[in-house]
Structure formats: C-alpha cells, structure tokens
Design an enzyme around this catalytic site. Structure first.
Site, mmCIF file in Angstrom:
data_model
loop_
_atom_site.group_PDB
_atom_site.id
_atom_site.type_symbol
_atom_site.label_atom_id
_atom_site.label_comp_id
_atom_site.label_asym_id
_atom_site.label_seq_id
_atom_site.Cartn_x
_atom_site.Cartn_y
_atom_site.Cartn_z
ATOM 1 N N ASP A 141 15.312 -30.687 23.196
ATOM 2 C CA ASP A 141 16.785 -30.758 23.831
ATOM 3 C C ASP A 141 16.874 -28.819 25.269
ATOM 4 O OD1 ASP A 141 17.441 -31.817 21.802
ATOM 5 O OD2 ASP A 141 17.067 -30.412 20.303
ATOM 6 N N ARG A 176 32.729 -53.569 31.371
ATOM 7 C CA ARG A 176 32.687 -52.710 30.198
ATOM 8 C C ARG A 176 32.719 -51.289 30.636
ATOM 9 N NH1 ARG A 176 29.261 -56.749 26.531
ATOM 10 N NH2 ARG A 176 29.810 -57.670 26.277
ATOM 11 N N GLY A 184 21.397 -33.734 21.299
ATOM 12 C CA GLY A 184 21.520 -32.385 21.579
ATOM 13 C C GLY A 184 22.145 -31.939 20.887
ATOM 14 N N ARG A 280 31.480 -50.556 24.233
ATOM 15 C CA ARG A 280 29.954 -50.227 24.085
ATOM 16 C C ARG A 280 29.286 -49.402 23.499
ATOM 17 N NH1 ARG A 280 31.970 -54.980 22.564
ATOM 18 N NH2 ARG A 280 31.280 -56.949 23.664
ATOM 19 N N GLN A 288 14.133 -40.689 22.835
ATOM 20 C CA GLN A 288 13.851 -39.515 23.014
ATOM 21 C C GLN A 288 12.355 -39.272 23.326
ATOM 22 O OE1 GLN A 288 18.254 -38.428 23.886
ATOM 23 N NE2 GLN A 288 17.898 -39.537 22.024
HETATM 24 O O1 F6P Z 1 14.280 -32.324 18.593
HETATM 25 C C1 F6P Z 1 15.808 -31.747 18.003
HETATM 26 C C2 F6P Z 1 16.355 -32.704 18.144
HETATM 27 O O2 F6P Z 1 15.662 -34.088 19.148
HETATM 28 C C3 F6P Z 1 17.883 -33.103 17.733
HETATM 29 O O3 F6P Z 1 18.517 -32.785 19.191
HETATM 30 C C4 F6P Z 1 18.364 -33.395 16.679
HETATM 31 O O4 F6P Z 1 19.602 -33.011 16.125
HETATM 32 C C5 F6P Z 1 17.320 -33.420 15.742
HETATM 33 O O5 F6P Z 1 15.737 -33.044 17.122
HETATM 34 C C6 F6P Z 1 16.727 -34.975 15.017
HETATM 35 O O6 F6P Z 1 15.300 -34.815 14.331
HETATM 36 P P1 F6P Z 1 14.687 -35.443 12.954
HETATM 37 O O7 F6P Z 1 15.915 -36.682 13.089
HETATM 38 O O8 F6P Z 1 13.327 -35.715 13.390
HETATM 39 O O9 F6P Z 1 15.018 -34.969 11.798
#
Ligand code: F6P
Length: 362
Positions: A141, A176, A184, A280, A288
């Site tokens: 993030d 589309r 984030g 969509r 990510q």
């Molecule tokens: O690492 C932070 C993050 O990528 C946040 O943006 C997201 O909300 C969170 O991880 C999700 O984490 P998990 O689904 O693994 O608990």
C-alpha cells in the site's frame, strides 16, 4: 562479538519479503559471523519458541525471486491485544511480557521486525518495553511515512498496470466501461500510480470522496469526444461524498477491522443507471500481493535487510530502515508510524493526473 538475532515478518504478505530475509541472513553471517533465528508467523511465533528455526545460508538459497515469506505471516496476533478465550468469551489480553520473556529464553540479542504500520506499531511498543528492535517497512500500500517507498509497492503497481493494459483491449473492442478494483484501504497510491501508468480515465481513491454524477458526466464527455470506452480504477477504500467505505465482512473475533471489498460493483451499479454503456468489474485482490518481486523490490528488500543488520550492530534500536532519495537511512519507528502516508488531494501527483485529463471523482 558473536550475537544471535531474530527475524519475523508480520502483516499481509508482500513481494520482496524473502529478499529482506536473505539480506539479513547473508550479512549477519558473512559480515558479522552472527546467528539468525527465523520466527514463524509474525509475533505469534514468539509465543511458541520451540517453533523458531535457525536460518543459515542454505535456508535462504534461491529465495530472492520468490514471493511470499518463507517465515509465514499473519495480519492478526497482536501480543498487546491477543484474543484469548475466557469462560466462553474472547478477551483481548496483553501477553507482551510473555513475548519478551520468550525472546530471552531464545537468547536473542535483537529482533528485526519486517512489517507494515500494524506490525511496526507492535514492534515499537515492544521496543518501549526494552526489547532491542529494528524495523523494516513493508506494504504494497506504500502508506508508511518517512520512507519514499516501501518494498512490495513496485511489484503491486506492475501487476495493477498490467491488468489495466489487458482490460483496455476488451473495453475498446466492446465499447464498455471497465472498472478495476485495487487494494488500498486508506491510501490510494496503487490506484493513482497504476491508473496514471495504465491510462485510466477515472481514478477513485480514499483521499478524495467521489461524486458519481460527475463521474458519469466525465465518461459522457469522453464519449462525445470519440472515446467510446472508459477505464476506471477504484481503490477498495474509495467512497462517495457523504457515503461510507464498502465493507465485504464486518469485524469479528478473528478480524479486528472490517474487510473491504465491493466498491467496483457499487460504482458499476450506479453508473449503469446514468450511462447507456455496458459496465464490467474486475477485482484484482490478492494477485497484487503475489508473484515474484520486481528488480526494484528485490534490490530495495536486499538493501533494507543489510542495513537493518547494520543498525543492530550499531545498537540503534527503535529505528526503522527507510529509503530517502537514493539513500537508505534510519528513522525512528515512532515517526514512521505516527500517521499513515496518504495521497495529498492537492498535491503534485494528483495535479499531474488531472492535467492528463484523468478524472479523480471531483
Ligand atoms: O497489505 C495491506 C492490504 O493490501 C490492504 O490494502 C487490504 O485491505 C488488506 O491487505 C487485505 O488483507 P487480507 O485480505 O489478506 O486480510
């Protein structure tokens, strides 16, 4: 002087964690002749000292290009608020004394904690109780202060930009609106920079509450100019003016904070009502956080690992390694975690995006 140091990775996994572990192990052994102990599954590993394993040059061989963390991690397990069942109810209990006692049992002279804001805050609290801790900033993030960038962010950006490139082909062929939902929670860095790099038309970030009517108008105007498709990037934490974040799962005894998700669908439903276009949604999710780290993240992670060991050698505890310009420096963990590094709605990068014709929801 011979020393024994521990290393743990906490919070969500992130490309480049293994590069840091390897950097710590190699420099501790080759440069200082120290022993390194791997602590498994974040701070939880310090509750079961018998599960800690020595890390050798052999243990880190071949891990540099690998995503994830060979030590395991968790984004739960805060020793200052540990969920313990008492008479059928879960009570958040402070077990930090036990954690510190276990580091002594293990004979650790110092602990290197690799984590994001949550894990580094725990590291800071342990440091304040006397544990010699050095921090390494990790998160896709990129929301930690005092460092220009965290490792993992660059890889996540590559993944998101690649997704945008791919979504362009269907958007263009089918005329589309394609929405990409990216991670984030409080900071829109991934959405903003991948959106710029991937040629998005609209970028929605948590720092700028969006106006749906204006989003629709922007897409209409683009259509009138001949752009018969549009690409929207929405950070999971983006929300409309006067509205709330879209929550996928509320807080529970397992997760102390709610899990976000669904902003893409929310925006899709609304703009389908005001536009005569197919919409969509693609949710990029944990793609990510996965995959092999980029060259940038491998190099940064390796450098962070080496410099964290140097901070231990210099006895500079309570500090975190950070990238400032092209230099790796030490900063107090307290300053890095004081507040989240968010996108400045009036800052340079937002202005540049808007000058490119990208609509930021306002
Ligand atoms: O690492 C932070 C993050 O990528 C946040 O943006 C997201 O909300 C969170 O991880 C999700 O984490 P998990 O689904 O693994 O608990």
């Amino acid at each position: 002087m011979s020393r024994k140091i521990g290393i743990l990775t906490g919070g969500g996994d992130c490309p480049g964690l293994n590069a840091v572990i390897r950097g710590v192990v190699k420099s501790a052994i080759l440069r200082h002749g120290w022993q390194v102990l791997g602590i498994h599954d974040g701070f939880d590993g310090l509750l079961s000292p018998e599960r800690c394993t020595p890390l050798t040059l052999e243990s880190v061989r071949g891990i540099l290009p690998r995503g994830g963390t060979i030590l395991g991690t968790t984004n739960r397990g805060n020793p200052f608020a540990y969920p313990i069942e008492q008479h059928g109810t879960i009570v958040q209990t402070d077990i930090s004394d036990q954690v510190i006692a276990n580091t002594r049992t293990l004979g650790l002279d110092a602990l290197i904690a690799v984590g994001g804001e949550g894990s580094l805050k725990i590291a800071l609290q342990l440091a304040e109780k006397g544990l010699p801790v050095v921090g390494v900033p990790k998160t896709i993030d990129n929301d930690l202060e005092e460092t220009d960038v965290t490792f993992g962010y660059n890889t996540a950006l590559e993944t998101a930009t690649d997704a945008l490139d791919k979504l362009h082909t269907t958007a263009e062929s089918h005329h589309r609106v394609m929405i990409l939902e990216v991670m984030g929670r409080y900071a829109g860095w991934i959405a903003l920079e991948s959106g710029i790099a991937g040629g998005a038309d609209v970028i929605l970030i948590p720092e700028i509450p969006f106006d749906l009517a204006k989003v629709c108008t922007a897409i209409q105007e683009r259509k009138q100019r001949g752009g018969n498709f549009s690409i929207i990037v929405a950070a999971e934490g983006a929300f409309p003016v006067g509205g709330d974040r879209v929550v996928a799962e509320g807080p529970s005894s397992r997760y102390t904070i709610e899990r976000l998700g669904g902003i893409g669908q929310f925006v899709a439903k609304q703009i389908e009502q005001c536009l005569d276009m197919d919409v969509r949604v693609t949710v990029l999710g944990h793609l990510q956080r996965g995959g092999s780290p980029t060259t940038f993240d491998r190099a940064l992670g390796s450098r962070f690992g080496v410099r964290a060991v140097e901070l231990v050698a210099e006895g500079r505890f309570g500090q975190m390694v950070a990238l400032q310009g092209r230099k790796i420096v030490a900063v107090p963990i307290s300053e890095a975690t004081r507040e989240l590094k968010q996108v400045d709605p009036d800052g340079e990068i937002v202005r540049e995006a808007e000058s490119l014709g990208i609509m930021l929801g306002r």
